[in-house]
Design a protein around this motif. Sequence first.
Motif, PDB file in Angstrom:
ATOM      1  N   MET A   1     -46.795  -7.989 -73.466  1.00  0.00           N
ATOM      2  CA  MET A   1     -46.604  -6.891 -73.175  1.00  0.00           C
ATOM      3  C   MET A   1     -45.343  -6.318 -72.583  1.00  0.00           C
ATOM      4  O   MET A   1     -44.803  -7.290 -71.930  1.00  0.00           O
ATOM      5  N   SER A   2     -44.963  -5.365 -72.979  1.00  0.00           N
ATOM      6  CA  SER A   2     -43.569  -4.893 -72.533  1.00  0.00           C
ATOM      7  C   SER A   2     -43.690  -4.483 -71.108  1.00  0.00           C
ATOM      8  O   SER A   2     -44.508  -4.137 -70.644  1.00  0.00           O
ATOM      9  N   VAL A   3     -42.477  -4.583 -70.391  1.00  0.00           N
ATOM     10  CA  VAL A   3     -42.190  -4.110 -68.796  1.00  0.00           C
ATOM     11  C   VAL A   3     -42.684  -2.629 -68.714  1.00  0.00           C
ATOM     12  O   VAL A   3     -43.665  -2.262 -67.954  1.00  0.00           O
ATOM     13  N   SER A   4     -42.577  -1.755 -69.791  1.00  0.00           N
ATOM     14  CA  SER A   4     -42.650  -0.220 -69.734  1.00  0.00           C
ATOM     15  C   SER A   4     -44.092  -0.023 -69.639  1.00  0.00           C
ATOM     16  O   SER A   4     -45.167   0.638 -69.214  1.00  0.00           O
ATOM     17  N   ASP A   5     -44.603  -0.998 -70.937  1.00  0.00           N
ATOM     18  CA  ASP A   5     -46.229  -0.974 -71.094  1.00  0.00           C
ATOM     19  C   ASP A   5     -47.114  -1.184 -69.873  1.00  0.00           C
ATOM     20  O   ASP A   5     -48.026  -0.769 -69.505  1.00  0.00           O
ATOM     21  N   ARG A   6     -46.497  -2.391 -69.148  1.00  0.00           N
ATOM     22  CA  ARG A   6     -47.327  -2.891 -67.955  1.00  0.00           C
ATOM     23  C   ARG A   6     -47.118  -1.838 -66.869  1.00  0.00           C
ATOM     24  O   ARG A   6     -48.350  -1.535 -66.272  1.00  0.00           O
ATOM     25  N   LEU A   7     -46.214  -1.193 -66.549  1.00  0.00           N
ATOM     26  CA  LEU A   7     -45.591  -0.159 -65.651  1.00  0.00           C
ATOM     27  C   LEU A   7     -46.732   0.972 -65.793  1.00  0.00           C
ATOM     28  O   LEU A   7     -47.511   1.654 -65.100  1.00  0.00           O
ATOM     29  N   ALA A   8     -47.022   1.353 -67.419  1.00  0.00           N
ATOM     30  CA  ALA A   8     -47.840   2.238 -67.495  1.00  0.00           C
ATOM     31  C   ALA A   8     -49.370   2.048 -67.344  1.00  0.00           C
ATOM     32  O   ALA A   8     -50.110   3.005 -66.735  1.00  0.00           O
ATOM     33  N   GLU A   9     -49.640   0.745 -67.797  1.00  0.00           N
ATOM     34  CA  GLU A   9     -50.838   0.126 -67.366  1.00  0.00           C
ATOM     35  C   GLU A   9     -51.283   0.387 -65.827  1.00  0.00           C
ATOM     36  O   GLU A   9     -52.565   0.560 -65.587  1.00  0.00           O
ATOM     37  N   LEU A  10     -50.288  -0.102 -65.062  1.00  0.00           N
ATOM     38  CA  LEU A  10     -50.563   0.038 -63.651  1.00  0.00           C
ATOM     39  C   LEU A  10     -50.439   1.357 -63.044  1.00  0.00           C
ATOM     40  O   LEU A  10     -50.937   1.488 -61.745  1.00  0.00           O
ATOM     41  N   GLY A  11     -49.873   2.425 -63.777  1.00  0.00           N
ATOM     42  CA  GLY A  11     -49.874   3.678 -63.375  1.00  0.00           C
ATOM     43  C   GLY A  11     -48.512   3.906 -62.349  1.00  0.00           C
ATOM     44  O   GLY A  11     -48.592   4.462 -61.512  1.00  0.00           O
ATOM     45  N   ILE A  12     -47.548   2.879 -62.724  1.00  0.00           N
ATOM     46  CA  ILE A  12     -46.429   3.346 -61.955  1.00  0.00           C
ATOM     47  C   ILE A  12     -45.103   3.924 -62.667  1.00  0.00           C
ATOM     48  O   ILE A  12     -45.050   3.411 -63.714  1.00  0.00           O
ATOM     49  N   GLU A  13     -44.727   4.783 -62.338  1.00  0.00           N
ATOM     50  CA  GLU A  13     -43.607   5.516 -62.657  1.00  0.00           C
ATOM     51  C   GLU A  13     -42.414   5.053 -61.793  1.00  0.00           C
ATOM     52  O   GLU A  13     -42.452   5.349 -60.484  1.00  0.00           O
ATOM     53  N   LEU A  14     -41.419   4.722 -62.361  1.00  0.00           N
ATOM     54  CA  LEU A  14     -40.260   4.147 -61.506  1.00  0.00           C
ATOM     55  C   LEU A  14     -39.656   5.519 -61.182  1.00  0.00           C
ATOM     56  O   LEU A  14     -39.392   6.189 -61.751  1.00  0.00           O
ATOM     57  N   PRO A  15     -38.994   5.396 -59.902  1.00  0.00           N
ATOM     58  CA  PRO A  15     -38.177   6.523 -59.282  1.00  0.00           C
ATOM     59  C   PRO A  15     -36.856   6.578 -59.912  1.00  0.00           C
ATOM     60  O   PRO A  15     -36.258   5.815 -60.430  1.00  0.00           O
ATOM     61  N   ALA A  16     -36.112   7.870 -59.648  1.00  0.00           N
ATOM     62  CA  ALA A  16     -34.862   7.967 -60.119  1.00  0.00           C
ATOM     63  C   ALA A  16     -33.972   6.959 -59.135  1.00  0.00           C
ATOM     64  O   ALA A  16     -34.389   6.530 -58.129  1.00  0.00           O
TER      65      ALA A  16
ATOM     66  N   GLY B   1     -45.054  -6.682 -49.397  1.00  0.00           N
ATOM     67  CA  GLY B   1     -45.016  -5.537 -50.247  1.00  0.00           C
ATOM     68  C   GLY B   1     -44.131  -5.354 -51.277  1.00  0.00           C
ATOM     69  O   GLY B   1     -44.500  -4.873 -52.504  1.00  0.00           O
ATOM     70  N   SER B   2     -43.164  -5.934 -51.328  1.00  0.00           N
ATOM     71  CA  SER B   2     -41.861  -6.220 -52.527  1.00  0.00           C
ATOM     72  C   SER B   2     -42.561  -7.172 -53.419  1.00  0.00           C
ATOM     73  O   SER B   2     -42.732  -6.929 -54.546  1.00  0.00           O
ATOM     74  N   SER B   3     -42.865  -8.412 -53.030  1.00  0.00           N
ATOM     75  CA  SER B   3     -43.272  -9.380 -53.615  1.00  0.00           C
ATOM     76  C   SER B   3     -44.539  -9.155 -54.580  1.00  0.00           C
ATOM     77  O   SER B   3     -44.560  -9.501 -55.537  1.00  0.00           O
ATOM     78  N   ASP B   4     -45.576  -8.511 -53.846  1.00  0.00           N
ATOM     79  CA  ASP B   4     -46.755  -8.290 -54.385  1.00  0.00           C
ATOM     80  C   ASP B   4     -46.642  -7.307 -55.705  1.00  0.00           C
ATOM     81  O   ASP B   4     -47.223  -7.808 -56.763  1.00  0.00           O
ATOM     82  N   VAL B   5     -45.872  -6.363 -55.491  1.00  0.00           N
ATOM     83  CA  VAL B   5     -45.574  -5.291 -56.756  1.00  0.00           C
ATOM     84  C   VAL B   5     -44.916  -5.988 -57.748  1.00  0.00           C
ATOM     85  O   VAL B   5     -45.119  -5.621 -59.114  1.00  0.00           O
ATOM     86  N   LEU B   6     -43.735  -6.611 -57.549  1.00  0.00           N
ATOM     87  CA  LEU B   6     -43.112  -7.329 -58.636  1.00  0.00           C
ATOM     88  C   LEU B   6     -44.051  -8.232 -59.297  1.00  0.00           C
ATOM     89  O   LEU B   6     -44.002  -8.570 -60.474  1.00  0.00           O
ATOM     90  N   GLY B   7     -45.024  -9.199 -58.621  1.00  0.00           N
ATOM     91  CA  GLY B   7     -45.909 -10.004 -59.358  1.00  0.00           C
ATOM     92  C   GLY B   7     -46.843  -9.237 -60.022  1.00  0.00           C
ATOM     93  O   GLY B   7     -47.260  -9.764 -61.194  1.00  0.00           O
ATOM     94  N   GLU B   8     -47.303  -8.129 -59.727  1.00  0.00           N
ATOM     95  CA  GLU B   8     -48.312  -7.406 -60.613  1.00  0.00           C
ATOM     96  C   GLU B   8     -47.388  -6.968 -61.713  1.00  0.00           C
ATOM     97  O   GLU B   8     -48.352  -6.876 -63.042  1.00  0.00           O
ATOM     98  N   ILE B   9     -46.352  -6.462 -61.575  1.00  0.00           N
ATOM     99  CA  ILE B   9     -45.515  -6.006 -62.946  1.00  0.00           C
ATOM    100  C   ILE B   9     -45.210  -6.938 -63.779  1.00  0.00           C
ATOM    101  O   ILE B   9     -45.418  -6.987 -65.272  1.00  0.00           O
ATOM    102  N   PHE B  10     -44.435  -8.311 -63.200  1.00  0.00           N
ATOM    103  CA  PHE B  10     -43.984  -9.400 -64.141  1.00  0.00           C
ATOM    104  C   PHE B  10     -44.988 -10.649 -64.487  1.00  0.00           C
ATOM    105  O   PHE B  10     -44.664 -11.524 -65.048  1.00  0.00           O
ATOM    106  N   GLY B  11     -46.182 -10.663 -63.763  1.00  0.00           N
ATOM    107  CA  GLY B  11     -46.788 -11.829 -63.977  1.00  0.00           C
ATOM    108  C   GLY B  11     -46.345 -12.899 -63.317  1.00  0.00           C
ATOM    109  O   GLY B  11     -45.480 -12.962 -62.308  1.00  0.00           O
ATOM    110  N   ASP B  12     -46.424 -14.185 -64.001  1.00  0.00           N
ATOM    111  CA  ASP B  12     -45.647 -15.300 -63.732  1.00  0.00           C
ATOM    112  C   ASP B  12     -44.304 -15.230 -63.558  1.00  0.00           C
ATOM    113  O   ASP B  12     -43.409 -15.985 -62.781  1.00  0.00           O
ATOM    114  N   ALA B  13     -43.662 -14.283 -64.299  1.00  0.00           N
ATOM    115  CA  ALA B  13     -42.096 -13.888 -64.406  1.00  0.00           C
ATOM    116  C   ALA B  13     -41.719 -13.350 -63.139  1.00  0.00           C
ATOM    117  O   ALA B  13     -40.417 -13.273 -62.657  1.00  0.00           O
TER     118      ALA B  13
END
Length: 152
Positions: A1-16, A112-124
């Motif tokens: 799954m691409s990072v953009s797809d994973r962000l969409a799945e999580l409902g995360i929209e990156l800020p400007a 808070g930072s580590s958790d969200v990056l883990g949600e987005i990237f999984g093991d990576a």
Amino acid sequence: MSVSDRLAELGIELPAVAAPVAAYVPAVVHGGLVYTSGQLPFVDGALPAVGKVGAEVSAEDAKTYARTCALNALAAAADAAGGVDRIAGVLRLGGFVASAEGFTGQPGVINGSSDVLGEIFGDAGRHARAAVGVAELPLGSPVEVEVAFLLA
């Protein structure tokens, strides 16, 4: 799954990408990595709170702000790399917590930072990390995060 797809799945929209507050750029690409400058928890160009964690700012709120810092870092890295799908994972995270005297919960705040990056990237998204208490941060921010991302 691409990072953009994973962000969409999580409902995360990156800020400007947050505008620098001094003489630096938000992120730099070098040698297969993207290094971000320290990112504050800006939301729509403003800090959601100022003060020290353990005094004016609760650890719970600071953890939420650390999450915002990580998303701001990912936005800066994606902008420098040519898109979020060029980011393959996380190498290292440095977290700074403006700490009231006696506050020792810096690792929990930076989760808070580590958790969200883990949600987005999984093991990576697993990374080396520092969580440091400091006397003051720019603009009175309670947290600041810098990240080294791996390029795809």
